[in-house]
Design a protein around this motif. Sequence first.
Motif, PDB file in Angstrom:
ATOM      1  N   UNK A  25       0.715  -1.260  -0.527  1.00 55.55           N
ATOM      2  CA  UNK A  25      -0.095   0.064   0.703  1.00 55.55           C
ATOM      3  C   UNK A  25       0.907   1.366   0.068  1.00 55.55           C
ATOM      4  N   UNK A  26       1.740   1.511   0.878  1.00 55.50           N
ATOM      5  CA  UNK A  26       2.777   2.405   0.534  1.00 55.50           C
ATOM      6  C   UNK A  26       3.660   2.363  -0.429  1.00 55.50           C
ATOM      7  N   UNK A  27       3.855   2.060  -1.320  1.00 51.24           N
ATOM      8  CA  UNK A  27       3.974   2.209  -3.126  1.00 51.24           C
ATOM      9  C   UNK A  27       3.280   1.937  -3.696  1.00 51.24           C
ATOM     10  N   UNK A  28       1.714   2.005  -3.114  1.00 51.35           N
ATOM     11  CA  UNK A  28       1.052   2.043  -3.995  1.00 51.35           C
ATOM     12  C   UNK A  28       0.542   0.925  -5.404  1.00 51.35           C
ATOM     13  N   UNK A  29       0.679  -0.499  -4.484  1.00 48.31           N
ATOM     14  CA  UNK A  29       1.038  -1.622  -5.433  1.00 48.31           C
ATOM     15  C   UNK A  29      -0.591  -2.420  -4.678  1.00 48.31           C
ATOM     16  N   UNK A  30      -0.147  -3.172  -5.497  1.00 45.07           N
ATOM     17  CA  UNK A  30      -1.116  -4.697  -4.763  1.00 45.07           C
ATOM     18  C   UNK A  30      -0.518  -5.850  -3.651  1.00 45.07           C
ATOM     19  N   UNK A  31      -0.927  -5.912  -2.873  1.00 45.06           N
ATOM     20  CA  UNK A  31      -0.328  -7.037  -2.095  1.00 45.06           C
ATOM     21  C   UNK A  31       0.364  -7.835  -2.567  1.00 45.06           C
ATOM     22  N   UNK A  32      -0.451  -8.681  -3.755  1.00 43.33           N
ATOM     23  CA  UNK A  32      -0.272  -9.320  -4.238  1.00 43.33           C
ATOM     24  C   UNK A  32       1.283  -9.405  -5.249  1.00 43.33           C
ATOM     25  N   UNK A  50      10.909   1.630  -8.785  1.00 38.35           N
ATOM     26  CA  UNK A  50      10.763   2.843  -8.734  1.00 38.35           C
ATOM     27  C   UNK A  50       9.885   3.701  -7.680  1.00 38.35           C
ATOM     28  N   UNK A  51       8.697   2.691  -7.212  1.00 36.00           N
ATOM     29  CA  UNK A  51       7.897   3.618  -6.228  1.00 36.00           C
ATOM     30  C   UNK A  51       8.761   3.138  -5.125  1.00 36.00           C
ATOM     31  N   UNK A  52       9.478   2.340  -4.320  1.00 33.55           N
ATOM     32  CA  UNK A  52      10.561   1.913  -3.025  1.00 33.55           C
ATOM     33  C   UNK A  52      11.266   2.850  -3.262  1.00 33.55           C
ATOM     34  N   UNK A  53      12.382   3.567  -4.159  1.00 30.11           N
ATOM     35  CA  UNK A  53      12.984   4.066  -4.221  1.00 30.11           C
ATOM     36  C   UNK A  53      12.377   5.717  -3.907  1.00 30.11           C
TER      37      UNK A  53
END
Length: 160
Positions: A25-32, A50-53
């Motif tokens: 959620x924090x990187x705006x991605x699905x948990x799957x 990119x989201x992580x960084x």
Amino acid sequence: METTINQRIGQLITAMKMSHNAFAKSINKASTTINYIVDGKGKPSYDVLEGILEVYPEVSPDWLMKGQGEMFRKAEPVTTNKSVDGGAFGEAVLGRVQAGFDEMRRIFEEELRAKNQQIAFLQRMLEAMPGKSNDVTPDRSEIRNHPATGELFALWPQVA
């Protein structure tokens, strides 16, 4: 022992003491998506990296991408002129909170309309009662629960 990028993402989540779901959620991605990566079933996409960084600038890109160096960058001195940015996760949380407040407001407005309709109906009933003056309205201290039925009724003042 060299680790894979999938393992490093799992290590990062563990080091940050987060669940896979919270991290996703924090990187705006699905948990799957995150589970799939951490389980080694697929490589992370450019968007995930990119989201992580972006969300976690303290994570070393060299460590994440190649396994070189330390997991986290050295802390930079805090400057007071930097603006604070909640990032995509903060925006998403604020959006959900606002949506929740909007829904609560909608529900309260519906309930208020229903109560106003009930009041209007009861006022019409009172006006239609034979032998009662239309300008006599009980104050709140004169409204009671009926002892047998529990329904509300008004204790009307004696009209001479």
